[in-house]
Design a protein around this motif. Sequence first.
Motif, short mmCIF file in Angstrom:
data_model
loop_
_atom_site.label_atom_id
_atom_site.label_comp_id
_atom_site.label_asym_id
_atom_site.label_seq_id
_atom_site.Cartn_x
_atom_site.Cartn_y
_atom_site.Cartn_z
N VAL A 233 14.44 41.54 -57.01
CA VAL A 233 13.81 42.35 -55.99
C VAL A 233 14.01 41.76 -54.60
CG1 VAL A 233 11.54 41.26 -56.19
CG2 VAL A 233 11.71 43.63 -55.42
N ASP A 234 13.97 40.44 -54.49
CA ASP A 234 14.18 39.79 -53.18
C ASP A 234 15.61 39.99 -52.70
OD1 ASP A 234 11.57 38.88 -53.08
OD2 ASP A 234 12.05 37.01 -54.13
N HIS A 235 16.57 39.83 -53.60
CA HIS A 235 17.97 40.00 -53.22
C HIS A 235 18.27 41.45 -52.84
CE1 HIS A 235 18.48 36.01 -54.96
NE2 HIS A 235 19.70 35.99 -54.46
N MET A 236 17.66 42.40 -53.57
CA MET A 236 17.87 43.81 -53.23
C MET A 236 17.30 44.13 -51.85
SD MET A 236 16.76 45.25 -56.97
CE MET A 236 16.54 46.95 -56.45
N ALA A 237 16.11 43.63 -51.57
CA ALA A 237 15.48 43.89 -50.28
C ALA A 237 16.28 43.26 -49.13
CB ALA A 237 14.05 43.35 -50.27
N ASN A 238 16.69 42.01 -49.32
CA ASN A 238 17.46 41.33 -48.27
C ASN A 238 18.80 42.02 -48.03
OD1 ASN A 238 15.47 39.40 -47.89
ND2 ASN A 238 16.33 38.00 -49.42
N TRP A 239 19.42 42.49 -49.11
CA TRP A 239 20.70 43.20 -48.95
C TRP A 239 20.53 44.47 -48.14
CZ3 TRP A 239 22.24 48.07 -50.68
CH2 TRP A 239 23.60 48.36 -50.52
N LEU A 240 19.45 45.21 -48.43
CA LEU A 240 19.22 46.45 -47.70
C LEU A 240 18.95 46.18 -46.22
CD1 LEU A 240 17.05 48.41 -50.28
CD2 LEU A 240 19.30 49.09 -49.42
N VAL A 241 18.16 45.14 -45.94
CA VAL A 241 17.87 44.80 -44.55
C VAL A 241 19.13 44.33 -43.83
CG1 VAL A 241 16.59 43.23 -43.05
CG2 VAL A 241 15.46 44.26 -45.02
N ASP A 242 19.95 43.54 -44.50
CA ASP A 242 21.17 43.02 -43.87
C ASP A 242 22.20 44.09 -43.60
OD1 ASP A 242 20.09 40.50 -43.93
OD2 ASP A 242 21.12 39.89 -45.77
N THR A 243 22.16 45.18 -44.34
CA THR A 243 23.14 46.25 -44.14
C THR A 243 22.81 47.15 -42.96
OG1 THR A 243 21.96 47.66 -45.74
CG2 THR A 243 23.81 46.34 -46.58
N ILE A 244 21.66 46.96 -42.34
CA ILE A 244 21.29 47.78 -41.18
C ILE A 244 22.18 47.39 -40.00
CG2 ILE A 244 19.46 48.35 -39.55
CD1 ILE A 244 17.45 47.61 -41.75
N PRO A 245 22.94 48.33 -39.44
CA PRO A 245 23.82 48.01 -38.29
C PRO A 245 22.99 47.56 -37.09
CG PRO A 245 24.37 50.15 -39.26
CD PRO A 245 23.07 49.73 -39.87
N ASP A 246 23.58 46.69 -36.27
CA ASP A 246 22.89 46.20 -35.08
C ASP A 246 22.52 47.33 -34.13
OD1 ASP A 246 23.05 43.61 -36.01
OD2 ASP A 246 24.95 43.19 -34.95
N GLY A 247 23.36 48.36 -34.11
CA GLY A 247 23.10 49.49 -33.22
C GLY A 247 21.87 50.28 -33.58
N MET A 248 21.37 50.08 -34.81
CA MET A 248 20.17 50.80 -35.25
C MET A 248 18.89 50.06 -34.89
SD MET A 248 21.06 53.65 -36.52
CE MET A 248 19.53 54.14 -37.32
N GLY A 249 19.02 48.90 -34.25
CA GLY A 249 17.85 48.10 -33.90
C GLY A 249 16.78 48.86 -33.14
N PRO A 250 17.15 49.58 -32.07
CA PRO A 250 16.14 50.33 -31.31
C PRO A 250 15.51 51.47 -32.10
CG PRO A 250 18.12 49.98 -30.00
CD PRO A 250 18.46 49.60 -31.40
N HIS A 251 16.09 51.80 -33.24
CA HIS A 251 15.59 52.91 -34.05
C HIS A 251 15.00 52.39 -35.38
CE1 HIS A 251 17.72 55.49 -31.23
NE2 HIS A 251 18.81 54.78 -31.46
N MET A 252 14.41 51.21 -35.32
CA MET A 252 13.90 50.61 -36.54
C MET A 252 12.75 51.40 -37.17
SD MET A 252 15.61 48.15 -37.72
CE MET A 252 14.42 47.54 -38.89
#
Length: 489
Positions: A369-388
């Motif tokens: 579960v930790d690896h799945m969560a971290n993978w999903l968070v890491d796949t968020i593009p930097d450009g999506m930061g303001p739209h978190m």
Amino acid sequence: MLTILGFAMIATFLVLIMMKKMSPIAALVLIPALFCVFVGKGAELGDYVIDGVSTLAPTAAMLMFAIVYFGVMIDVGLFDPIVRAILKFCKADPMRIVVGTALLAAIVSLDGDGSTTFMITVSAMYPLYKRLKMSLVVMTGVAAMANGVMNTLPWGGPTARAATALKVDATDIFVPMIPALAVGLLAVVALSYVLGLRERRRVGTLTLDEALVREPESETALVGAGAGAGAGSGPGSASGVRAGAGSRSGAGSGKAAAGSGGSEDAAAEDGGSDDDFQGLDPNRPTLRPKLYWFNALLTVALLTAMITELLPIPVLFLLGAALALTVNFPHIPDQKARIAAHADNVLNVSGMVFAAAVFTGVLTGTGMVDHMANWLVDTIPDGMGPHMGLVTGLLSLPLTYFMSNDGFYFGVLPVLAEAGQAHGVSTLEIARASIVGQPLHMSSPLVPAVYVLVGMAKVEFGDHTRFVVKWAVLTSLVILAAGILFGII
């Protein structure tokens, strides 16, 4: 590797139960055990299972005694006025019945407990669905979605978890979200209307007499209500549920509008008889009309103590069940009969919870579960930061479905909030977005209450999942869109 195995384990579980290749209990136990071996930690399986069981044991105890308590309350007639009001509104019109299911589930959900909501809703509506041969997955799907929206109440769980994890006030999360959640609830009602029209076209709008002809009087409509050895004899006492034809019902009192959709007037053609359509047998021997106000006050006191956290919820329901049995059924044989009447539901639900403990124990213990969560968070593009806020809302759908609320809110949400703060997105905005996935979460195989729902409705979990997922996702997206439109997220 653990990320891939985690997703593979969840996918295997869902595919097998939806294809009905395995029962949910077997799948919840055997699949994680197999994947635990694949991970190379088979020797630690026992520890993972014990940890999972220890975590979910209070939930299992709460459900066991909640089923007994509310089962007794149904037996003695506490909810009969609510049932009569809903049935009077629904009559024999499938569209009204489905909408009534959504409204009843939403109202009862105010207590913040999913299992309570499902027990009362199914007890009230199951007889109508069976009599009219309506789709039971429509009932379970609508009830789950309505409860999912209402589950966001501060005392329902998710909002409190988000507030605790992010160290903010639960009121600051929930109150601004009320308009978006109201839109979500309206979406559930609108969807219920559409599904009800579809059911009306399929089975037709019937009068009471035609509904009675379509289902024999001996059909068991509610397991446990008024049933069991020593509960007494008489018409309807074997099932506790019947449809009373009333003194004015007779042959040929109306025609079905089958296949045409009909008009709502057709359902009211024999209005006097429709008022006598009783979901719960009004003459069952377990009724205790003289104790009605005692039972009502006991239930209010129990729910108040639960909301104020006077005692742990399992302890409250244990005490409540013991007191309800003692006062309403002072004779030992009658108490044994009531417990026996609800034993099937207790065993099915508690067994499912402990089986789910194996699944969650392996998922958490192996680190999947930790690896799945971290993978999903890491796949968020930097450009999506303001739209978190949007990102968090979208991620809340799959993450709260594939993992427990505790895992999401205490494990993933703080990471998302930290990422949002780095891009100027407030913690409160992230917290509000995190609760939009609850309509889908309530049908997750990791939610014990859903097994109360499908068990009492006699619906296969796989059938429920196939039906509800798409509509629950749509409801969650409506809440998210409303939150963005209103500037809440």
